[in-house]
Write an enzyme that holds these catalytic residues in place. Structure first.
Site: not given
Ligand code: MN
Length: 709
Positions: A52, A76, A80-81, A143, A263
Site C-alpha cells: 500500500h 504515511h 498511525e498503525d 493514499d 458531447d
Molecule cells: Mn494509507
C-alpha cells in the site's frame, strides 16, 4: 496501472526518469523502514501491507513529486498503525518528512460524533494541514486513490461509506485544486461503487457511441490538421471522452437521456500560444457552423480553479454536433494537474502567481469558517462554492443529500424512497412547515411528513425537478388510472351482460380470453382498460356471446329497467357512471355528447359546448348519449344575465324566476364601471322548453340587456 508490479526498484527508476539527481537512497531507506514497521500487517486482500505505501509513493512519482513527498508517502501509515513515533521519524528522516507524516497522521486521528460532523471536521483538518504545506493533501489524495482502486476487497457497507466520502469531499477538493485527472478518477471510482448498474450501462453506451463515431471524428480531426498545416499553425488534435460520472451528472442536471447527451465525444486541440487558440477557433467556425450559446472563453475568464481553455460546438460535416476544446500546452498541464504541477520536483523553486492564488483561496476558506456557527454550515459553505449547481440538504439524522438546484421536498422524499415520495403530505424545513413546492437551500434540514393513505398528485409534476421524482409520480398516476379504467370497463361489461340476460360468469371463460386476443389485447385486463377508456365498446365485446345478432331495437325493449340514475342513457347502455359537465350544464332537451374520461367515468356535455372541441382529440372516447323520456327530476342550468345596474334588478329577476316554479340554487352578481350588472344564476329546471320560456320572459324585463346560457 498494474499496481502489484510496483517495487522499490521500479519506484526509484521512475523518480530518476524525471529527476536524475534525486536522492533515491533516501527512498530506499524509507521503504525499508516502512516495511519493517508494517511487517506483521497484511492488507485485507492478503498481500503484505508494504504494497500500500509503495503504491501511494508510486502515484506520487507519477505526479512527479519531490523525494521528500514520496518518502512521506512510503511512511504515511507508520505512526498511525505501528509502534513508530514522530520522534523516530524526525531522527532518521529529518524535520520536513516528519512534518508531512505527522500532519497526515493527525488527519485521521479524531473521533467524531456523527457522520456529517466527521466529514466536516475531517475536511477542516485537511484544509488546515494543506494551508501549511500543500504536499500533505497531495499525499492524502494518493493514499485515498490507492484505497479507492483496491476497494473491492472491503465489505459492502464500508466500501459505500468510503466511496461516498470520496465523491463528496475528495473529488470536489481535487477539482477545486485543479487536478482534473484525479477528480475524474475519484468520481468514476465512486460512481462505480455507489451505482454499479448505472455505471456499467454508461460504460457500454459510451463504448457503443465511440465505435459509431470514431471514424467520423477522425475525419473531422484530419480535416482540421490539414487546414492547420496549410496555415502553418502548430496544433495537435486528439480525441476526448467525457468521464462517466460527468455524463451521469449532465443527464441528471439537464434531465436528459444518454442519447440526448451530444458531447460525449469531442476533440481537443493543443497549440502553442493564446493567440493561436483563437485563430484555430476561427478556422473551425469557418469550416462548420457554430452552435449559438455553446462558445465559452475560459482563457479570458478562467474558472475559479484556474482552468483555461476555449470551448465551442459546431454542426460537423455529417450534421452531427462536435465539441472542441482548444488550449495551449501550459493550459492543458494546469487542467490536468492543477496545483500539483507546481510541486513537481523540477519546478519546486518557482512558486508562481497561480500557486499563491490557490493558497489564498484556502486561507479565505479557513478564515471564513471561524465565523460560521458549526461544522455543518462550514461544509455546506465549502461545497456550495465548489459545485454551485447542486444543493446539499440534510435528513433529520444528519445524512447529506445532494440534489439539483430548485429541488423541492417532494424531490427529496423520492430520493429517500419511492414510498416516502408517494406518501408525502407535507414537509418541515429546519423545523418549520413549508409548502411542498418550497425550493430547498443549502444546509436545510428536511423532514418529510407522510400519511399511509396518501398518494401523489398530478400537480407535483409542475414543480419537481429530479427525473426520479417525475418518473415515480407518472408511474403512480398511470397505474392508478389503469386501476380505475379496469373498474369502469368491468362495470360497463356487466351492464351489457345483464341487458342481454347472459351469465356474469362468461367474463371468466376461455372464450372471453379469446375475445381479448381478437382485439389484440395481451390480457382480459387490457381489454377492460380499453373498454374503460372508450376504445372498445361493451357491445362489441358482448356481441360475440349472443346466439345471433339481434336488432338493437329488440335489445332495448328487453332491457330490464333497473335502478336509474338521473335520466341519461349512453348508447343503449344503462347504469353508467357519469357526471354532467360543469362547463355547459346540460339539461333535458339539449343535444348531448358523452366523453369517456381516463379512469373517471363519462362526462356529459352539451353538443355545442366549446370545451368539447379541445377534449375530443380522441374520437374513440366520444360516446353517443341521450336523455331518457319521462324524466321527472330537475337538472341544473346556468344563465348569464347582463342588465342595467338599477336598484332592485336582482330582486325583480328572482321574483320572476320563482313565479314560473323554478328554484335558484346559486346566484352571483357583480357590477362594472359602466353601470352594468352581470348576474349568474344556477337554476333547477325540468328541461330545455321550460328554460327557453323563462329566458324569453327575462329578456322582456325592463333593463335587461342580454340573457344567455
Ligand atoms: Mn494509507
Amino acid at each position: 496501472m498494474a499496481e502489484e508490479e510496483v517495487t522499490i526498484d521500479s519506484l526509484t527508476t521512475k523518480v530518476r526518469s524525471y529527476s536524475p539527481e534525486a536522492d533515491v537512497e533516501l527512498l530506499r531507506k524509507a521503504y525499508i523502514f516502512s516495511r519493517e514497521a508494517h511487517c506483521s500487517q497484511k492488507r485485507i486482500e492478503g498481500t503484505p501491507y508494504i504494497n500500500h505505501p509503495l503504491s501511494v509513493a508510486d502515484i506520487l512519482a507519477d505526479m512527479e513529486m519531490d523525494v521528500a513527498t514520496i518518502a512521506a508517502g512510503l511512511l504515511h501509515d507508520t505512526i498511525e498503525d505501528t509502534g513508530t513515533t514522530a520522534k523516530d521519524i524526525k531522527e532518521i528522516f529529518g524535520e520536513e518528512i516528519a512534518f508531512l507524516v505527522e500532519s497526515l497522521t493527525k488527519l485521521s486521528k479524531i473521533e467524531f460524533k456523527t457522520k456529517e460532523e466527521a466529514q466536516a471536521e475531517n475536511f477542516r483538518k485537511m484544509l488546515l494541514a494543506m494551508s501549511e504545506d500543500i504536499r500533505v493533501i497531495l499525499i492524502k489524495f494518493a493514499d485515498r486513490l490507492h484505497n479507492m482502486r483496491t476497494l473491492q476487497f472491503l465489505p459492502e457497507n464500508k466500501r459505500r461509506r468510503i466511496a461516498t466520502e470520496t465523491l463528496e469531499i475528495y473529488a470536489p477538493l481535487a477539482n477545486r485544486l485543479g487536478i482534473g485527472w484525479l477528480k475524474i478518477e475519484f468520481e468514476d471510482l465512486s460512481f462505480k461503487i455507489l451505482m454499479p448498474e448505472l455505471y456499467d450501462e454508461l460504460v457500454r453506451k459510451v463504448a457503443k457511441r465511440t465505435e459509431e463515431q470514431e471514424g467520423y471524428l477522425k475525419e473531422v480531426g484530419a480535416t482540421i490538421e490539414e487546414k492547420l498545416r496549410e496555415e502553418g499553425l502548430h496544433g495537435r488534435v486528439s480525441g476526448r471522452v467525457k468521464h462517466y460520472y460527468g455524463i451521469y451528472q449532465k443527464m441528471q442536471r439537464q434531465r436528459i437521456t444518454f442519447d440526448q447527451v451530444n458531447d460525449v465525444l469531442g476533440l481537443r486541440i493543443i497549440t502553442d500560444t493564446n493567440a493561436n487558440c483563437y485563430t484555430i477557433m476561427g478556422i473551425i467556425h469557418s469550416l462548420w457552423t457554430p452552435i449559438p450559446g455553446r462558445f465559452k472563453d475560459y482563457i479570458a475568464m478562467p474558472k475559479s480553479n484556474m482552468y483555461q481553455s476555449l470551448h465551442t460546438s459546431v454542426i460537423g460535416p455529417k450534421g452531427e454536433r462536435v465539441e472542441f476544446q482548444i488550449r495551449t500546452e501550459e493550459m492543458h498541464k494546469i487542467a490536468e494537474e492543477g496545483i500539483a504541477s507546481h510541486w513537481r520536483y523540477k519546478e519546486k523553486d518557482s512558486v508562481g502567481d497561480r500557486d499563491s492564488r490557490y493558497i489564498s483561496w484556502l486561507r479565505e476558506l479557513i478564515q471564513s469558517q471561524k465565523e460560521l456557527r458549526d461544522a455543518r454550515e462550514f461544509l455546506e459553505e465549502v461545497k456550495g462554492e465548489v459545485i454551485p449547481e447542486v444543493v446539499y440538504v440534510f435528513t433529520p439524522t444528519g445524512e447529506i443529500k445532494e440534489l439539483p438546484v430548485g429541488s423541492t421536498p417532494v424531490d427529496f422524499a423520492y430520493s429517500i424512497h419511492t414510498q416516502v415520495g408517494h406518501k408525502c403530505v407535507g414537509a418541515k424545513v429546519n423545523g418549520r412547515i413549508v409548502p411542498l413546492r418550497y425550493q430547498m437551500r443549502n444546509g436545510d434540514t428536511v423532514e418529510i411528513i407522510t400519511s399511509p393513505t396518501h398518494g401523489p398528485s398530478r400537480d407535483w409534476l409542475k414543480f419537481v425537478v429530479t427525473q426520479r421524482a417525475k418518473n415515480r409520480i407518472k408511474q403512480w398516476i398511470k397505474s392508478e388510472e389503469t386501476k380505475q379504467s379496469i373498474e369502469l370497463g368491468l362495470k360497463l361489461l356487466e351492464v351489457e351482460i345483464r341487458r342481454h340476460h347472459l351469465k356474469p360468469s362468461i367474463l371468466k371463460t376461455p372464450e372471453m380470453q379469446a375475445v381479448a386476443k381478437e382485439f389484440s389485447m395481451q390480457s382480459f385486463d387490457d381489454l377492460l382498460v380499453s373498454v374503460g377508456y372508450g376504445k372498445v365498446s361493451p357491445h362489441q365485446v358482448i356481441n360475440r356471446f349472443l346466439p345471433e345478432k339481434m336488432p338493437e331495437e329488440a335489445v332495448h325493449r328487453e332491457a330490464r329497467p333497473g335502478k336509474e340514475q338521473k335520466g341519461i342513457s349512453i348508447k343503449g347502455i344503462d347504469h353508467i357512471l357519469y357526471h354532467t359537465a360543469k362547463c355547459c350544464f346540460p339539461i333535458p332537451g339539449d343535444a348531448l355528447v358523452g366523453f369517456v374520461t381516463r379512469g373517471r367515468g363519462v362526462t356529459i356535455h352539451r353538443r355545442d359546448c366549446p370545451n368539447l372541441e379541445q377534449l375530443a382529440i380522441d374520437d374513440a372516447r366520444i360516446v353517443g348519449v341521450d336523455w331518457k323520456p319521462g324524466n321527472e327530476t330537475t337538472s341544473t342550468a346556468r344563465l348569464v344575465v347582463d342588465a342595467v345596474d338599477r336598484p332592485g334588478v336582482i330582486a325583480d329577476l328572482s321574483a320572476l324566476i320563482s313565479s314560473v316554479n323554478v328554484n335558484i340554487s346559486h346566484i352571483e352578481a357583480n357590477t362594472t364601471q359602466d353601470k352594468k350588472a352581470h348576474i349568474n344564476f344556477n337554476l333547477e329546471v325540468k328541461d330545455k322548453m321550460q328554460l327557453a320560456g323563462l329566458m324569453q320572459k327575462i329578456a322582456q324585463t325592463e333593463g335587461i340587456v342580454r340573457v344567455k346560457r
